[in-house]
Design an enzyme around this catalytic site. Structure first.
Site, PDB file in Angstrom:
ATOM      1  N   ASP A  77       0.805  -1.220   0.000  1.00 35.20           N
ATOM      2  CA  ASP A  77       0.000   0.000   0.000  1.00 35.20           C
ATOM      3  C   ASP A  77       0.839   1.272   0.000  1.00 35.20           C
ATOM      4  O   ASP A  77       0.550   2.220  -0.723  1.00 35.20           O
ATOM      5  CB  ASP A  77      -0.937   0.022   1.208  1.00 35.20           C
ATOM      6  CG  ASP A  77      -2.086  -0.965   1.071  1.00 35.20           C
ATOM      7  OD1 ASP A  77      -1.902  -1.977   0.379  1.00 35.20           O
ATOM      8  OD2 ASP A  77      -3.147  -0.726   1.651  1.00 35.20           O
ATOM      9  N   CYS A 118       2.011  -8.887   2.656  1.00 38.08           N
ATOM     10  CA  CYS A 118       1.222  -7.659   2.748  1.00 38.08           C
ATOM     11  C   CYS A 118      -0.223  -7.875   2.288  1.00 38.08           C
ATOM     12  O   CYS A 118      -0.554  -8.886   1.667  1.00 38.08           O
ATOM     13  CB  CYS A 118       1.895  -6.556   1.943  1.00 38.08           C
ATOM     14  SG  CYS A 118       1.289  -4.893   2.291  1.00 38.08           S
ATOM     15  N   ASP A 119      -1.067  -6.873   2.539  1.00 34.97           N
ATOM     16  CA  ASP A 119      -2.526  -6.958   2.476  1.00 34.97           C
ATOM     17  C   ASP A 119      -3.103  -7.805   1.347  1.00 34.97           C
ATOM     18  O   ASP A 119      -4.024  -8.592   1.566  1.00 34.97           O
ATOM     19  CB  ASP A 119      -3.131  -5.553   2.314  1.00 34.97           C
ATOM     20  CG  ASP A 119      -2.817  -4.619   3.447  1.00 34.97           C
ATOM     21  OD1 ASP A 119      -1.897  -4.925   4.228  1.00 34.97           O
ATOM     22  OD2 ASP A 119      -3.473  -3.578   3.555  1.00 34.97           O
ATOM     23  N   LYS A 120      -2.631  -7.617   0.133  1.00 32.07           N
ATOM     24  CA  LYS A 120      -3.313  -8.210  -1.022  1.00 32.07           C
ATOM     25  C   LYS A 120      -2.772  -9.577  -1.417  1.00 32.07           C
ATOM     26  O   LYS A 120      -3.390 -10.265  -2.218  1.00 32.07           O
ATOM     27  CB  LYS A 120      -3.231  -7.246  -2.226  1.00 32.07           C
ATOM     28  CG  LYS A 120      -3.748  -5.833  -1.938  1.00 32.07           C
ATOM     29  CD  LYS A 120      -5.118  -5.810  -1.298  1.00 32.07           C
ATOM     30  CE  LYS A 120      -5.598  -4.403  -0.963  1.00 32.07           C
ATOM     31  NZ  LYS A 120      -4.853  -3.737   0.113  1.00 32.07           N
ATOM     32  N   CYS A 190       2.771  -4.187   8.281  1.00 32.10           N
ATOM     33  CA  CYS A 190       2.507  -3.182   9.306  1.00 32.10           C
ATOM     34  C   CYS A 190       2.167  -3.838  10.641  1.00 32.10           C
ATOM     35  O   CYS A 190       1.378  -4.787  10.702  1.00 32.10           O
ATOM     36  CB  CYS A 190       1.324  -2.293   8.911  1.00 32.10           C
ATOM     37  SG  CYS A 190       1.541  -1.402   7.369  1.00 32.10           S
ATOM     38  N   SER A 468      -8.335   1.864   4.785  1.00 25.18           N
ATOM     39  CA  SER A 468      -7.203   1.126   5.317  1.00 25.18           C
ATOM     40  C   SER A 468      -7.626   0.425   6.600  1.00 25.18           C
ATOM     41  O   SER A 468      -8.472   0.915   7.355  1.00 25.18           O
ATOM     42  CB  SER A 468      -6.045   2.084   5.617  1.00 25.18           C
ATOM     43  OG  SER A 468      -5.105   1.489   6.487  1.00 25.18           O
TER      44      SER A 468
END
Length: 558
Positions: A77, A118-120, A190, A468
C-alpha cells in the site's frame, strides 16, 4: 495415493528442460511443488521472503518433493499505492491470482506453498488456491519490528496519522522526521491489526496454514519453524490429495468471520473472503454471515488501532490459535484444516494463552459486533461500518445534511478551510471498484483528515470507497454498494439532502421523497474517467462487492 498431475505432462521435451535445471530421472517421479514468492526490493513487506523461500524449498526436498520457486507481483500500500490515488492496490490482488494460474496451473504442478505477506497477497493466494484446487498451504511472512522514541513505542500508524494530521493542524505524537526511522525497523507487514495481520489471522481461521502461524514476528525462529513445517506438510497433502475445496467450505468462512469480529479486524477481509468463496464455488453471502456471527462474537482483544495492545502482545498471548480456542463454542469446529484433522482436534492441542490479552467469550473487551453491515435506500445491497470497541461518546445514530464530493482534493480543501459543520454527513462517491477504479481515491486519507481537524465526533462520513485497516475514527460508512458510478443511489444524493445512519437498525437512508429521488439523474463522476492499461481492464471486468470485487464471476473449476 493419487496420481501426480505433473506426471501426466512429463513429455520428453519437458523432461529435457528439467534435466537442464539439474533434476534427475528420479526427481521426475516426485511431487512438483510451486513455492510462490512475491519477494521485492521495493517494499519491506516482501524484502525477506527470499530467505523464507529457501527454508521452504529445503523442507520440500527433504520430504521427497521437488520445489519450483515462481514469482508474482508484490503490492504494498505505502509503495505501489503512489500512482493513480492508490488504484493499483486492490487491483493487484487479482494480478497475484492470475499470475499464479498462468504459472502453476499451466505447468500442471502438484501443489503449492504461498509466501503470504502484505494486504493483497493473502487473498490473492487464497483465491488462487480455490481456483486451482491443488494442495496448498500459506506461510505467514510476519510483521515488521517498530521502534521507540524515549520510552514510547512508535509504529507506522503513528507516522501516517501524524503526517496527515500535521497538515490539518493536529500536533503529531513526535516530530515526523524523528518518527520516520523508528516507525519501521525491519521487514514484514505493518504492526497492528490492520488488513495484513487481519488476513493472516483469517488464513489460520480458514485452516489454510500450519496451526499457530499467525501473527508472527518476521524473520523470527518461530516463523522459520512454521515455514519448515509447511514445506514438509505440503508433500504429505499431495499424497493425501487434500485440496483447498475440502477446507474452504461454508463452515470455514463462518470461522473466518468470527475471527475478524473477535480481533476487530479490517473490513477489507469481507470482500477478500467473498472473492475467495466465489473462486471456491461456495455459494455464501458473507454480508449475511457477518450479521449472523456478529450476534455471537464480541471483541475479545484490543490490538492497535482498536486499543493499547501491540501486535507482539497478541502473538505472545497465543495469537489466532488461542483466539480460535476462545471461540470454540460459537464456531464450526468440524471444519477441515490443512492438518488433515478437523478444527476441533487442532483446538484441543492449543494452549490456553493469556486470558488478560485474549479474553474469554463471557468477559469480552466490548459487547456487540465490531463490524456491522447496513442496508437502506442509499445502500440497497450493502455498506460496512467498523465500530471496533464500542465507545459511548461515538454516535451510532446520526442524522444530518449531505455534503457531496466526487473527488478527494476538494473535500480535503474544505476540511483544511474548516468549512464543514457539525451535523454534516460527508459523502465521497465515485471511489468504488469501477469508479476508482479498484477503490482508489483516498477515502482513508479523508478519514484521518476529519479526525485531525477535530470533527470525528461531529460529522459522519459515507463513501463507496474502501478504508485502510488502520482506520478507526468516528462514524464512517464505507464500501457502499451498489457504488455510485454503477447506478448506485449515492449518485443521486445532492447537497442538503437529509441522510440517516442508524447502526442499531442496520440502516443507511436518504430522507427524500422516494419518487422525487428516483427521478433524479445520477451525477456521480468516477475518480478517473479514462483509465488505461490494466486499470482499464479491471474497470471493465470487475464484479460488485457481492462478488468480492473479483475479476471472475464463476469459479474456474465448477
Amino acid at each position: 495415493m493419487p496420481e501426480l498431475r505433473s506426471l501426466a505432462a512429463n513429455s520428453p521435451t519437458r523432461r529435457s528442460h528439467w534435466r537442464a535445471l539439474g533434476l534427475s530421472e528420479a526427481d521426475m517421479l516426485k511431487p512438483k511443488i510451486a513455492v510462490v514468492n512475491s519477494s521485492s526490493e521495493l517494499a519491506v513487506c516482501f524484502a525477506h521472503l527470499d530467505g523464507v523461500a529457501k527454508v521452504v524449498k529445503d523442507a520440500i526436498r527433504a520430504a521427497g518433493g521437488v520445489p519450483f520457486e515462481v514469482r508474482t507481483t508484490a503490492p504494498s500500500d505505502f509503495i505501489t499505492g503512489a500512482a493513480k490515488m492508490g488504484s493499483y492496490i486492490l487491483a493487484a490482488r487479482d494480478v497475484v491470482t492470475h499470475d499464479i494460474e498462468v504459472q502453476v496451473e499451466a505447468a500442471m504442478l502438484d501443489g503449492m506453498v504461498c509466501l503470504t505477506s502484505c494486504d493483497k497477497t493473502p487473498p490473492g493466494h487464497l483465491m488462487a488456491a480455490a481456483r486451482l484446487d491443488i494442495p496448498t498451504l500459506l506461510v505467514i511472512g510476519g510483521y515488521q519490528a517498530s521502534g521507540m522514541i524515549g520510552d514510547e513505542h512508535v509504529d507506522l500508524e503513528d507516522l501516517w496519522s501524524g503526517s496527515v494530521g500535521e497538515r490539518f493542524g493536529k500536533t503529531p505524537k513526535f516530530p515526523i522526521e524523528d518518527m520516520i526511522p523508528q516507525a519501521v525497523r525491519g521487514p514484514g507487514v505493518c504492526a497492528g491489526m490492520a488488513t495484513a495481520n487481519t488476513m493472516h489471522c483469517v488464513v489460520e481461521a480458514l485452516g489454510m496454514c500450519i496451526p499457530g502461524s499467525a501473527p508472527v514476528r518476521a524473520n523470527s525462529e518461530k516463523m522459520f519453524d512454521k515455514a519448515r513445517a509447511a514445506g514438509a506438510r505440503i508433500v504429505e497433502m499431495v499424497h493425501e490429495d487434500l485440496r483447498p475445496r475440502r477446507i474452504l467450505t461454508e463452515a470455514a468462512f463462518r470461522n473466518a468471520a468470527a475471527m475478524t469480529l473477535a480481533v476487530s479486524g479490517s473490513i477489507n477481509a469481507i470482500k477478500h473472503l467473498q472473492a475467495t468463496a466465489v473462486e471456491a464455488g461456495v455459494d455464501v453471502d458473507l454480508f449475511a454471515i457477518w450479521e449472523e456471527m456478529g450476534r455471537k462474537v464480541p471483541v475479545l482483544t484490543a490490538v492497535r488501532p482498536n486499543g493499547p495492545v501491540r501486535i507482539e502482545g497478541f502473538e505472545d498471548a497465543g495469537g489466532a490459535a488461542a483466539m480460535l480456542k476462545r471461540l470454540a463454542t460459537v464456531i464450526e469446529t468440524d471444519a477441515m484444516t490443512c492438518t488433515g484433522q478437523p478444527l476441533a482436534a487442532v483446538i484441543a492441542d492449543t494452549p490456553e494463552g493469556d486470558t488478560a490479552i485474549i479474553r474469554p467469550l463471557d468477559a469480552p473487551i466490548s459487547d456487540g459486533p465490531s463490524i456491522v453491515i447496513l442496508k437502506g435506500s442509499l445502500a440497497p445491497a450493502s455498506a460496512v461500518v467498523k465500530l471496533g470497541i464500542r465507545d459511548p461518546k461515538r454516535p451510532e445514530r446520526f442524522e444530518g445534511r449531505a455534503r457531496v464530493f466526487d473527488q478527494t482534493a476538494p473535500l480535503l480543501a474544505e476540511i483544511e478551510a474548516r468549512t464543514l459543520e457539525k451535523g454534516d454527513v460527508v459523502i465521497l462517491r465515485g471511489q468504488g471498484p469501477k469508479g476508482g477504479p479498484a477503490m482508489g481515491g483516498g477515502a482513508s486519507l479523508v478519514l484521518f483528515a476529519i479526525d485531525a481537524a477535530g470533527l470525528a465526533r461531529d460529522v459522519a462520513f459515507v463513501t463507496d470507497g474502501q478504508l485502510s485497516g488502520l482506520c478507526l475514527k468516528g462514524l464512517t460508512i464505507a464500501e457502499v454498494s451498489p457504488e455510485a458510478v454503477d447506478d448506485g443511489p449515492l449518485g443521486q444524493v445532492r447537497d442538503g439532502d437529509i441522510v440517516l445512519i442508524d447502526v442499531p437498525a442496520r440502516r443507511l437512508d436518504v430522507l427524500v421523497d422516494a419518487a422525487e429521488f428516483a427521478a433524479r439523474p445520477n451525477e456521480a463522476q468516477p475518480l478517473s474517467a479514462h483509465p488505461t492499461g490494466y486499470l482499464d481492464l479491471y474497470r471493465r471486468g470487475v464484479q460488485p462487492m457481492a462478488k468480492g470485487t473479483a475479476l471472475v464471476q464463476e469459479p474456474a473449476h465448477p
